[in-house]
Scaffold this active site. Sequence first.
Site, PDB file in Angstrom:
ATOM      1  N   HIS A  23       0.824  -1.209   0.000  1.00 43.31           N
ATOM      2  CA  HIS A  23       0.000   0.000   0.000  1.00 43.31           C
ATOM      3  C   HIS A  23       0.860   1.262   0.000  1.00 43.31           C
ATOM      4  O   HIS A  23       1.778   1.395   0.815  1.00 43.31           O
ATOM      5  CB  HIS A  23      -0.911   0.022   1.230  1.00 43.31           C
ATOM      6  CG  HIS A  23      -1.993  -1.002   1.198  1.00 43.31           C
ATOM      7  ND1 HIS A  23      -3.259  -0.730   0.752  1.00 43.31           N
ATOM      8  CD2 HIS A  23      -1.993  -2.317   1.557  1.00 43.31           C
ATOM      9  CE1 HIS A  23      -4.008  -1.820   0.844  1.00 43.31           C
ATOM     10  NE2 HIS A  23      -3.262  -2.806   1.325  1.00 43.31           N
ATOM     11  N   ASP A  25       0.074   4.280   0.948  1.00 42.51           N
ATOM     12  CA  ASP A  25      -0.038   5.043   2.195  1.00 42.51           C
ATOM     13  C   ASP A  25       0.465   4.260   3.401  1.00 42.51           C
ATOM     14  O   ASP A  25       0.414   4.765   4.528  1.00 42.51           O
ATOM     15  CB  ASP A  25      -1.483   5.505   2.432  1.00 42.51           C
ATOM     16  CG  ASP A  25      -2.492   4.386   2.329  1.00 42.51           C
ATOM     17  OD1 ASP A  25      -2.093   3.257   1.974  1.00 42.51           O
ATOM     18  OD2 ASP A  25      -3.688   4.617   2.587  1.00 42.51           O
ATOM     19  N   GLY A 182      -9.885  -1.669   3.073  1.00 44.16           N
ATOM     20  CA  GLY A 182     -10.520  -1.077   4.249  1.00 44.16           C
ATOM     21  C   GLY A 182     -11.146  -2.157   5.106  1.00 44.16           C
ATOM     22  O   GLY A 182     -10.802  -3.330   5.017  1.00 44.16           O
ATOM     23  N   HIS A 209      -9.274  -7.612  -1.483  1.00 45.23           N
ATOM     24  CA  HIS A 209      -8.934  -7.949  -0.102  1.00 45.23           C
ATOM     25  C   HIS A 209      -9.996  -8.908   0.435  1.00 45.23           C
ATOM     26  O   HIS A 209     -11.174  -8.560   0.499  1.00 45.23           O
ATOM     27  CB  HIS A 209      -8.924  -6.692   0.766  1.00 45.23           C
ATOM     28  CG  HIS A 209      -7.636  -5.940   0.757  1.00 45.23           C
ATOM     29  ND1 HIS A 209      -7.234  -5.160  -0.310  1.00 45.23           N
ATOM     30  CD2 HIS A 209      -6.655  -5.828   1.698  1.00 45.23           C
ATOM     31  CE1 HIS A 209      -6.070  -4.602  -0.020  1.00 45.23           C
ATOM     32  NE2 HIS A 209      -5.689  -4.994   1.181  1.00 45.23           N
ATOM     33  N   GLU A 212      -8.872 -11.888   5.356  1.00 47.89           N
ATOM     34  CA  GLU A 212      -7.951 -11.277   6.320  1.00 47.89           C
ATOM     35  C   GLU A 212      -8.707 -11.047   7.620  1.00 47.89           C
ATOM     36  O   GLU A 212      -8.554 -11.773   8.588  1.00 47.89           O
ATOM     37  CB  GLU A 212      -7.373  -9.966   5.776  1.00 47.89           C
ATOM     38  CG  GLU A 212      -6.374  -9.321   6.738  1.00 47.89           C
ATOM     39  CD  GLU A 212      -5.962  -7.913   6.307  1.00 47.89           C
ATOM     40  OE1 GLU A 212      -4.936  -7.434   6.816  1.00 47.89           O
ATOM     41  OE2 GLU A 212      -6.680  -7.293   5.497  1.00 47.89           O
ATOM     42  N   ASP A 318       2.557  -5.756   2.512  1.00 51.54           N
ATOM     43  CA  ASP A 318       1.337  -5.056   2.900  1.00 51.54           C
ATOM     44  C   ASP A 318       1.625  -3.584   3.177  1.00 51.54           C
ATOM     45  O   ASP A 318       1.330  -2.723   2.352  1.00 51.54           O
ATOM     46  CB  ASP A 318       0.684  -5.716   4.111  1.00 51.54           C
ATOM     47  CG  ASP A 318      -0.780  -5.332   4.267  1.00 51.54           C
ATOM     48  OD1 ASP A 318      -1.369  -4.771   3.313  1.00 51.54           O
ATOM     49  OD2 ASP A 318      -1.365  -5.616   5.332  1.00 51.54           O
TER      50      ASP A 318
END
Length: 379
Positions: A23, A25, A182, A209, A212, A318
């Site tokens: 990611h 961010d 998210g 995603h 998880e 990740d």
Amino acid sequence: MTNPAALSSFDIRVLPKVSLHDHLDGGLRPGTIVELAEAAGHTLPSTDPVALGEWFRESANSGSLVRYLETFDHTIAVMQTREGLTRVAREFVEDLVEDGVVYAEVRWAPEQHLRGGLSLDEAVEAVQAGLEEGVADAEANGHLIQAGQLITAMRHGDRGMEIAELAVRHRDRGAVGFDIAGAEDGFPPSRFKDAFTYLAEQMFPVTVHAGEAAGVESIVDALVHGRALRLGHGVRIAEDIEVDFEDEAAPDAGDDTSVGMVTLGDVAGWVRDRGIPLEICPSSNLQTGAVESFGEDIESHPIDLLYQTGFIVTVNTDNRLMSGVSLTDEFELLVETFDYDLDDILELTMNAVNAAFLPLEERAVLAGYITEGFNRARG
């Protein structure tokens, strides 16, 4: 098989690697956060880069995905301008090059970066400019790397179709795929089924995603409604696998989902038999509690079970800032824990090559380049 001890004769960092789940961010440099926060007037837990990096790692190491995601409030806050996005993207590539990565898919959610007045398209263009600067700088210094954007929609938002259209609009200008991210639990892919249908009609690749924070049902939703070609994390597919260490009887000859003492459920069998890649992030999975049903340490992580059972496992970081890891670190962790050798690292890397959202011809070139790199490492 390569003798694992031979791995100590060279640095895993020099091996060419592929990063599919990373990611934007979640990979900022602490020093960059401090500088951008000062310019934006954003208050941080610390203005000392070392202390700030420690804060991110400690906060992320809570065992809760919700708490883990809260750390992004600070990184996203400093990524609200064209200049900030471009700088972060450029440095992102620089850090990947330092880690030996030669192909990367960088995922991020443009809808979270509009507070400074940028449009969605302007935000994507700013990140693309930074990626291209990083790639050009690397080439000028004798390193090859290719980087593309995975345009991501936030699961709790209502902009799925808008972001899907954004991704397709930029498919020839850096965007290589689509994702949703998210809070997974409570926000299934079916919320965006119209967007996923649109992407399928446009022949635009999707990773989702799933598996998880939520279990097997989330994976089913990602496959059915999300039409996922890859599973982001996907590690909880292991909950659909039974391992019997006591019963040594041969499996039923008619049960083609049994492998020795391992029996796959319907969903696990589907994912494995159809070669749906898993984007597994070992350290992050421990931090967020994604694998807590299997244990609390890396020795109990099901990645080795999945790998040995024939799933298409890929290794990823990740969020390098929050987990305090590089892709090299993750491979070193697997070598130390599961006695993986050079052949295992190559196989896991080739899994990522074949799962990359690239045309077949480009994957073939990438595979050749990586094979040459590993052959050089073998001496």
